[in-house]
Design a protein around this motif. Structure first.
Motif, PDB file in Angstrom:
ATOM      1  N   ARG A  30       0.836  -1.209   0.000  1.00  0.00           N
ATOM      2  CA  ARG A  30       0.000   0.000   0.000  1.00  0.00           C
ATOM      3  C   ARG A  30       0.863   1.248   0.000  1.00  0.00           C
ATOM      4  NH1 ARG A  30      -3.234  -0.836   5.538  1.00  0.00           N
ATOM      5  NH2 ARG A  30      -4.081   1.235   5.182  1.00  0.00           N
ATOM      6  N   VAL A  31       0.290   2.317  -0.515  1.00  0.00           N
ATOM      7  CA  VAL A  31       1.004   3.595  -0.627  1.00  0.00           C
ATOM      8  C   VAL A  31       0.351   4.601   0.300  1.00  0.00           C
ATOM      9  CG1 VAL A  31       1.675   5.460  -2.201  1.00  0.00           C
ATOM     10  CG2 VAL A  31       1.592   3.099  -3.037  1.00  0.00           C
ATOM     11  N   VAL A  32       1.165   5.330   1.062  1.00  0.00           N
ATOM     12  CA  VAL A  32       0.633   6.386   1.932  1.00  0.00           C
ATOM     13  C   VAL A  32       1.346   7.703   1.637  1.00  0.00           C
ATOM     14  CG1 VAL A  32      -0.003   4.823   3.821  1.00  0.00           C
ATOM     15  CG2 VAL A  32       2.281   5.860   3.809  1.00  0.00           C
ATOM     16  N   ASP A  33       0.672   8.784   2.022  1.00  0.00           N
ATOM     17  CA  ASP A  33       1.267  10.124   1.924  1.00  0.00           C
ATOM     18  C   ASP A  33       1.792  10.489   3.309  1.00  0.00           C
ATOM     19  OD1 ASP A  33       1.922  12.777   1.753  1.00  0.00           O
ATOM     20  OD2 ASP A  33      -0.030  13.439   0.979  1.00  0.00           O
ATOM     21  N   PRO A  34       3.121  10.641   3.457  1.00  0.00           N
ATOM     22  CA  PRO A  34       3.662  10.901   4.795  1.00  0.00           C
ATOM     23  C   PRO A  34       3.292  12.262   5.372  1.00  0.00           C
ATOM     24  CG  PRO A  34       5.386  11.068   3.141  1.00  0.00           C
ATOM     25  CD  PRO A  34       4.173  10.550   2.427  1.00  0.00           C
ATOM     26  N   TYR A  35       2.691  13.142   4.573  1.00  0.00           N
ATOM     27  CA  TYR A  35       2.175  14.401   5.132  1.00  0.00           C
ATOM     28  C   TYR A  35       0.834  14.172   5.838  1.00  0.00           C
ATOM     29  CZ  TYR A  35       5.487  17.580   2.695  1.00  0.00           C
ATOM     30  OH  TYR A  35       6.593  18.277   2.258  1.00  0.00           O
ATOM     31  N   ASP A  36       0.226  12.999   5.652  1.00  0.00           N
ATOM     32  CA  ASP A  36      -1.084  12.691   6.243  1.00  0.00           C
ATOM     33  C   ASP A  36      -0.866  11.735   7.426  1.00  0.00           C
ATOM     34  OD1 ASP A  36      -3.611  11.681   6.893  1.00  0.00           O
ATOM     35  OD2 ASP A  36      -4.303  11.785   4.804  1.00  0.00           O
ATOM     36  N   LEU A  37      -0.797  12.294   8.633  1.00  0.00           N
ATOM     37  CA  LEU A  37      -0.452  11.478   9.805  1.00  0.00           C
ATOM     38  C   LEU A  37      -1.493  10.406  10.091  1.00  0.00           C
ATOM     39  CD1 LEU A  37       0.949  14.200  12.266  1.00  0.00           C
ATOM     40  CD2 LEU A  37       2.183  12.772  10.634  1.00  0.00           C
ATOM     41  N   LYS A  38      -2.772  10.728   9.911  1.00  0.00           N
ATOM     42  CA  LYS A  38      -3.837   9.752  10.192  1.00  0.00           C
ATOM     43  C   LYS A  38      -3.730   8.552   9.235  1.00  0.00           C
ATOM     44  CE  LYS A  38      -8.865   9.660  10.899  1.00  0.00           C
ATOM     45  NZ  LYS A  38      -9.355   8.881   9.784  1.00  0.00           N
ATOM     46  N   GLN A  39      -3.492   8.850   7.968  1.00  0.00           N
ATOM     47  CA  GLN A  39      -3.372   7.777   6.977  1.00  0.00           C
ATOM     48  C   GLN A  39      -2.168   6.880   7.294  1.00  0.00           C
ATOM     49  OE1 GLN A  39      -1.833   8.704   2.976  1.00  0.00           O
ATOM     50  NE2 GLN A  39      -3.798   8.021   2.174  1.00  0.00           N
ATOM     51  N   CYS A  40      -1.061   7.496   7.676  1.00  0.00           N
ATOM     52  CA  CYS A  40       0.138   6.722   8.022  1.00  0.00           C
ATOM     53  C   CYS A  40      -0.111   5.875   9.266  1.00  0.00           C
ATOM     54  CB  CYS A  40       1.327   7.650   8.276  1.00  0.00           C
ATOM     55  SG  CYS A  40       1.911   8.467   6.797  1.00  0.00           S
ATOM     56  N   ASP A  41      -0.780   6.451  10.238  1.00  0.00           N
ATOM     57  CA  ASP A  41      -1.054   5.744  11.486  1.00  0.00           C
ATOM     58  C   ASP A  41      -1.913   4.496  11.221  1.00  0.00           C
ATOM     59  OD1 ASP A  41      -0.837   5.853  14.458  1.00  0.00           O
ATOM     60  OD2 ASP A  41      -3.022   5.861  14.292  1.00  0.00           O
ATOM     61  N   GLU A  42      -2.931   4.657  10.415  1.00  0.00           N
ATOM     62  CA  GLU A  42      -3.807   3.518  10.087  1.00  0.00           C
ATOM     63  C   GLU A  42      -3.021   2.427   9.358  1.00  0.00           C
ATOM     64  OE1 GLU A  42      -7.931   6.086   9.651  1.00  0.00           O
ATOM     65  OE2 GLU A  42      -7.004   5.248   7.845  1.00  0.00           O
ATOM     66  N   ALA A  43      -2.187   2.835   8.412  1.00  0.00           N
ATOM     67  CA  ALA A  43      -1.419   1.851   7.622  1.00  0.00           C
ATOM     68  C   ALA A  43      -0.444   1.079   8.510  1.00  0.00           C
ATOM     69  CB  ALA A  43      -0.669   2.556   6.497  1.00  0.00           C
ATOM     70  N   VAL A  44       0.268   1.784   9.374  1.00  0.00           N
ATOM     71  CA  VAL A  44       1.246   1.117  10.245  1.00  0.00           C
ATOM     72  C   VAL A  44       0.532   0.131  11.168  1.00  0.00           C
ATOM     73  CG1 VAL A  44       2.823   1.519  12.188  1.00  0.00           C
ATOM     74  CG2 VAL A  44       2.990   2.930  10.126  1.00  0.00           C
ATOM     75  N   LYS A  45      -0.554   0.562  11.774  1.00  0.00           N
ATOM     76  CA  LYS A  45      -1.295  -0.328  12.693  1.00  0.00           C
ATOM     77  C   LYS A  45      -1.817  -1.563  11.956  1.00  0.00           C
ATOM     78  CE  LYS A  45      -2.946   2.677  16.420  1.00  0.00           C
ATOM     79  NZ  LYS A  45      -2.305   3.951  16.291  1.00  0.00           N
ATOM     80  N   GLU A  46      -2.404  -1.355  10.787  1.00  0.00           N
ATOM     81  CA  GLU A  46      -3.013  -2.474  10.050  1.00  0.00           C
ATOM     82  C   GLU A  46      -1.951  -3.452   9.533  1.00  0.00           C
ATOM     83  OE1 GLU A  46      -6.804   0.193   8.557  1.00  0.00           O
ATOM     84  OE2 GLU A  46      -5.654  -0.914   7.040  1.00  0.00           O
ATOM     85  N   GLU A  47      -0.851  -2.943   9.031  1.00  0.00           N
ATOM     86  CA  GLU A  47       0.160  -3.853   8.474  1.00  0.00           C
ATOM     87  C   GLU A  47       0.917  -4.604   9.573  1.00  0.00           C
ATOM     88  OE1 GLU A  47      -0.267  -4.626   5.526  1.00  0.00           O
ATOM     89  OE2 GLU A  47      -1.585  -2.926   5.182  1.00  0.00           O
TER      90      GLU A  47
END
Ligand code: SF4
Ligand code: SF4
Length: 244
Positions: free
Chosen positions: A142-159
């Protein structure tokens, strides 16, 4: 790290999630220093992925749920691919984060095989990171935008919670690339600011504290907005809108 560095937000999220972060060689190795202090270990080019594989094979679930490898796009091309193939082939439940800033930052903005240009700047073959990871056998890419903290947080937790190996590609070009357009700098409403210093936790060189309130150096700020996502009272605004 520079003002507007795309790696800052991702490292903040890893630190907040208390991850064990196995680093690699590049400008992003600066994620080890305070106030981010996110990287536990950096050995040599490409070692982050072999390390996360080894940690997880030896420690099992305890490590799988909190350990990640971080490696830049250029270092991944240099010596990270073999480690990633090993994770897929020898099946460790590992989470690998490719910090894709679309250039080789540390040594002065050289191109690499993911950018579409050769060292002279002429058009060249461009490796598709997502397709490459899938071809190696990863189902979770999956690809995330590191300027979007919420999106990064969700991705790290889920993976980290997933029961199979995964790759997160944190993608945003280096803030110093000439083609990157910056937004207007932010400013702080000193009437709203309560001086909590939450925005200082990311270590952006454009932010300082003056007379107990946050202050932004408008000559450095590129308007990335990462600091504003940490403010509990919404004290940040655009300096342009306020005519500052
Ligand atoms: S918006 Fe905030 S984090 Fe981004 S460059 Fe400006 S001061 Fe730094
Ligand atoms: S996070 Fe907000 S309230 Fe806290 S110091 Fe920064 S601007 Fe002020």
């Amino acid at each position: 790290m520079c003002a507007g560095c795309p790696h800052r937000g991702l490292f903040y999220v890893l630190k907040r999630n208390k991850c064990t972060v196995l680093g690699d060689i590049g400008c992003y190795t600066l994620g080890a220093v305070q106030p981010l202090g996110a990287i536990e270990m950096t050995l040599c080019m490409g070692a982050s992925i072999g390390a996360v594989h080894g940690f997880n094979k030896v420690l099992g679930k305890e490590s799988e749920s909190k350990t990640v490898a971080v490696i830049g796009d250029s270092t991944f091309m240099h010596s990270g691919m073999t480690g990633l193939a090993n994770v897929a082939y020898n099946q460790s439940n590992s989470t690998v984060i490719i910090l894709d800033n679309s250039i080789t930052g540390m040594t002065g903005h050289q191109q690499n095989p993911t950018t579409g240009y050769n060292i002279k700047g002429d058009p060249a073959g461009k490796i598709d990171l997502e397709a490459l990871c899938r071809a190696m056998g990863f189902n979770r890419v999956r690809v995330v935008d590191p300027y979007d903290l919420k999106q990064c947080d969700e991705a790290v937790k889920e993976e980290l919670a997933a029961k199979e190996p995964s790759v997160i590609i944190s993608r945003r070009p280096c803030a110093l690339l000439k083609y990157v357009k910056h937004k207007a700098p932010l400013s702080v409403d000193t009437d709203k600011c309560i001086g909590c210093k939450s925005c200082m936790r990311i270590g952006c060189p454009a932010i300082s504290i003056r007379e107990g309130k946050a202050h932004i150096d408008k000559t450095l700020c590129v308007g990335c907005g990462v600091c504003s996502q940490l403010c509990p009272v919404g004290a940040f605004g655009s300096a342009e809108k306020e005519g500052a």
